[in-house]
Design an enzyme around this catalytic site. Structure first.
Site, PDB file in Angstrom:
ATOM      1  N   SER A  84      -2.637   4.932   0.034  1.00  0.00           N
ATOM      2  CA  SER A  84      -2.514   3.455  -1.533  1.00  0.00           C
ATOM      3  C   SER A  84      -2.887   5.153  -2.423  1.00  0.00           C
ATOM      4  O   SER A  84      -4.139   5.469  -2.217  1.00  0.00           O
ATOM      5  CB  SER A  84      -2.924   2.633  -1.544  1.00  0.00           C
ATOM      6  OG  SER A  84      -2.223   2.377  -0.468  1.00  0.00           O
TER       7      SER A  84
HETATM    8  N1  SAH Z   1      -4.098  -0.268   3.495  1.00  0.00           N
HETATM    9  C1  SAH Z   1      -3.801   2.191   3.632  1.00  0.00           C
HETATM   10  C2  SAH Z   1      -2.609   1.976   3.448  1.00  0.00           C
HETATM   11  C3  SAH Z   1      -1.286   1.306   3.176  1.00  0.00           C
HETATM   12  S1  SAH Z   1       0.891   1.561   3.347  1.00  0.00           S
HETATM   13  C4  SAH Z   1      -4.762   3.093   3.589  1.00  0.00           C
HETATM   14  O1  SAH Z   1      -5.289   2.585   3.694  1.00  0.00           O
HETATM   15  O2  SAH Z   1      -4.747   3.918   3.950  1.00  0.00           O
HETATM   16  C5  SAH Z   1       1.143   0.521   4.360  1.00  0.00           C
HETATM   17  C6  SAH Z   1       0.919  -0.206   4.918  1.00  0.00           C
HETATM   18  O3  SAH Z   1       1.455  -0.933   6.016  1.00  0.00           O
HETATM   19  C7  SAH Z   1       2.265   1.355   6.210  1.00  0.00           C
HETATM   20  O4  SAH Z   1       1.149   2.413   7.233  1.00  0.00           O
HETATM   21  C8  SAH Z   1       3.226   0.436   7.032  1.00  0.00           C
HETATM   22  O5  SAH Z   1       3.769   1.378   8.428  1.00  0.00           O
HETATM   23  C9  SAH Z   1       2.785  -0.634   7.089  1.00  0.00           C
HETATM   24  N2  SAH Z   1       2.600  -2.036   7.521  1.00  0.00           N
HETATM   25  C10 SAH Z   1       4.008  -2.246   7.127  1.00  0.00           C
HETATM   26  N3  SAH Z   1       4.828  -3.304   7.722  1.00  0.00           N
HETATM   27  C11 SAH Z   1       3.579  -3.965   8.299  1.00  0.00           C
HETATM   28  C12 SAH Z   1       2.986  -5.125   9.831  1.00  0.00           C
HETATM   29  N4  SAH Z   1       4.379  -6.003   9.474  1.00  0.00           N
HETATM   30  N5  SAH Z   1       2.210  -5.623   9.736  1.00  0.00           N
HETATM   31  C13 SAH Z   1       1.036  -3.973  10.202  1.00  0.00           C
HETATM   32  N6  SAH Z   1       1.186  -2.915   8.922  1.00  0.00           N
HETATM   33  C14 SAH Z   1       2.333  -2.882   8.364  1.00  0.00           C
END
Ligand code: SAH
Length: 240
Positions: A84
């Site tokens: 992000s």
């Molecule tokens: N916190 C992360 C950025 C998150 S981007 C960082 O610091 O880099 C959002 C992430 O959520 C993606 O990797 C996506 O695959 C994941 N995601 C989406 N739905 C999800 C779910 N139901 N459970 C766990 N992860 C999920």
């Protein structure tokens, strides 16, 4: 997806010293903008090398943006997975008021950067659990965390909206993808006086919402402005 112009991949040419200077500038910018305020989080953002959580071909963009509005998320392996924007972390973590000793659950490990920052804030008396649904992102995030020495963070592969019962209850829960409502499984795994935050809405329009669980029957929510995150997958995926 509306909104971001991701720069093209290019081979990293910046040195460790350049990244350190850029990291300090980024922290100064976020403080000036009033987004980053608490000492523990300032220390964490100065310490954790964001560039190490970006793929090699996007590493030089790790601290891009001279104000929070020109920051960009960076693509990482996995469907729709990103690191992000830099300001997203203090935006979430200051609102959550993460403290030393907290048990912290993150949904959406992505690169692992957010989990590393949280681990710096909660310290060794606290604990960080992070869940990722995408296998490629999971491998990438876990690999980054291990390489940088964050070996006591619990990383799990699965639908994070169902939480992780084995380590519940949690003081703080951060959902880093957009959902249509707060998953009730996560609400159940939150302690009394615990806080949970999530972008909420459709895959194209979301509000950041903070929930405070005073008790099982007394819940307060605060709307913190509009944001844009990738949609959550699994049971609480948003409407399109
Ligand atoms: N916190 C992360 C950025 C998150 S981007 C960082 O610091 O880099 C959002 C992430 O959520 C993606 O990797 C996506 O695959 C994941 N995601 C989406 N739905 C999800 C779910 N139901 N459970 C766990 N992860 C999920």
């Amino acid at each position: 997806m509306l909104g971001w112009m991701i720069p093209p991949p290019k081979k990293s040419a910046k040195t460790k010293e350049q990244f350190e200077i850029e990291r300090k500038k980024k922290v100064e910018q976020l403080r000036r903008e009033g987004i980053l305020r608490s000492e523990a989080l300032i220390r964490a953002m100065l310490k954790v090398p964001r560039e190490e959580f970006a793929p090699e071909d996007h590493r030089d963009y790790a601290y891009r943006g001279s104000s929070y509005v020109d920051e960009i998320p960076l693509p990482i392996p996995g469907e729709n997975a990103t690191v992000s924007c830099p300001h997203a972390y203090p935006l979430f973590y200051e609102a959550l008021e993460i403290r030393e000793g907290d048990k912290f659950l993150e949904i959406g490990t992505g690169s692992g950067y957010g989990a590393a920052l949280a681990r710096e804030v909660v310290g060794s008396r606290g604990k960080v659990v992070t869940v990722e649904i995408d296998e490629a992102a999971y491998g990438f995030g876990k690999g980054n965390l291990e390489r940088l020495g964050y070996t006591d963070i619990i990383t799990m592969l699965g639908d994070g909206s169902l939480g992780y019962e084995e380590e519940a209850p949690y003081d703080r829960i951060s959902i880093t993808a957009a959902c249509r409502e707060f998953p009730h499984e996560l609400f159940e795994q939150l302690k009394a006086n615990g806080k949970m935050i999530a972008p909420m809405g459709t895959s194209r329009f979301q509000e950041l919402v903070l929930l405070e669980k005073i008790s099982q029957a007394d819940i307060r929510t605060k709307f913190l402005g509009s944001v844009l995150f990738v949609p959550l997958r699994g049971k609480y995926s948003p409407a399109y």
